[in-house]
Design a protein around this motif. Structure first.
Motif, mmCIF file in Angstrom:
data_model
loop_
_atom_site.group_PDB
_atom_site.id
_atom_site.type_symbol
_atom_site.label_atom_id
_atom_site.label_comp_id
_atom_site.label_asym_id
_atom_site.label_seq_id
_atom_site.Cartn_x
_atom_site.Cartn_y
_atom_site.Cartn_z
ATOM 1 N N THR A 1 0.915 -1.407 -0.263
ATOM 2 C CA THR A 1 0.074 -0.022 0.360
ATOM 3 C C THR A 1 0.721 1.508 -0.126
ATOM 4 O O THR A 1 1.801 1.283 0.511
ATOM 5 N N GLN A 2 0.502 2.406 -0.636
ATOM 6 C CA GLN A 2 1.141 3.809 -0.659
ATOM 7 C C GLN A 2 -0.063 4.428 -0.612
ATOM 8 O O GLN A 2 -0.702 4.835 -0.901
ATOM 9 N N VAL A 3 0.521 5.620 -0.265
ATOM 10 C CA VAL A 3 0.042 6.612 0.629
ATOM 11 C C VAL A 3 0.804 8.208 0.390
ATOM 12 O O VAL A 3 1.034 7.841 0.192
ATOM 13 N N ILE A 4 -0.605 8.441 -0.809
ATOM 14 C CA ILE A 4 0.075 10.297 -1.446
ATOM 15 C C ILE A 4 -0.507 10.715 0.217
ATOM 16 O O ILE A 4 -1.582 10.944 -0.337
ATOM 17 N N ALA A 19 0.982 6.552 -8.612
ATOM 18 C CA ALA A 19 1.674 5.483 -7.329
ATOM 19 C C ALA A 19 2.269 4.458 -8.204
ATOM 20 O O ALA A 19 2.016 3.765 -9.162
ATOM 21 N N GLN A 20 3.376 4.083 -7.213
ATOM 22 C CA GLN A 20 3.985 2.960 -8.156
ATOM 23 C C GLN A 20 4.314 1.796 -6.762
ATOM 24 O O GLN A 20 4.771 2.587 -5.934
#
Length: 221
Positions: A1-4, A19-20
């Protein structure tokens, strides 16, 4: 999981976010089902491993081993069972390859998570025994068949006399009987055997007569 973080959105404008994500790397996962107390392998035990993304239905080999070649790390529910043993459902955090040992206590038990071979016979033209998730019905605003299984066992399956839903009389037992018979078992190996079961019985309505159905529980040798 990636949070921006710190994303500014403006009404009427499209904001593109890239998102990578790093893909999970699968690994080989192995488990073994053994008898509690002795550690003896339980051949041909049934195993279900699942979470919200993956589900695996497996059968152990002659030495109680089961495996998944492409398995992903995460939190899982592992259910294992076999006739003559008590089905168990336990949460596991599985993050790498290795062998997970699942112990089963001896006992005659079935919560119908797995199909252990109960047989259905009937003389009725409807309401035959079915294994599935109960479909709720009601009669004049009163619950006649609950839409759920008991809450203290694994999964949500039960045996139901007719499970077509609709009104209470759409798939009920009519003009005959329906019989559900367990596989044969030997209670002679237990010091103090007893029978415990959960059941729901509803008898109301009908045409031209008072309710007169019955539910019989029988033990026979």
């Amino acid at each position: 999981t990636q949070v921006i973080n710190n994303v500014t959105l403006t009404n009427g404008n499209i904001t593109t976010l890239d998102a990578q994500l790093v893909p999970d790397i699968p690994f080989a996962f192995t488990g073994q089902v053994v008898e509690e107390g002795t550690g003896n392998p339980i051949p041909n035990a049934r195993v279900k491993i699942y979470n919200m993304w993956f589900s695996y239905d497996l059968t152990a080999d002659a030495n109680g081993f089961f495996s998944v070649s492409q398995f992903y790390a995460g939190n899982y529910q592992v259910i294992a069972g076999k006739w003559n043993y008590k089905t168990t459902c336990t949460g596991y955090t599985i993050t790498s390859s290795g062998t997970t040992v699942v112990e089963l206590e001896k006992g005659i038990y079935d919560d119908f998570t797995f199909n252990f071979g109960w047989t259905e016979t009937s003389t009725s033209w409807s309401g035959h025994w079915q294994r599935g998730v109960p479909v709720g019905t009601d009669y004049n605003g009163e619950q006649s068949n609950p839409g759920y299984d008991v809450g203290n066992d694994c999964l949500d399956l039960a045996f139901v006399t007719g499970n077509g839903g609709g009104s209470a009389g759409d798939d009920d037992v009519d003009d005959g009987n329906v019989i559900l018979t367990s596989p044969v078992f030997d209670a002679g190996t237990f010091t103090e055997p007893y029978i415990y079961y959960s059941r729901w019985f509803y008898n109301d309505g009908g045409t031209g007569s008072n309710p007169n159905d019955s539910l019989l529980i029988e033990l026979s040798n």
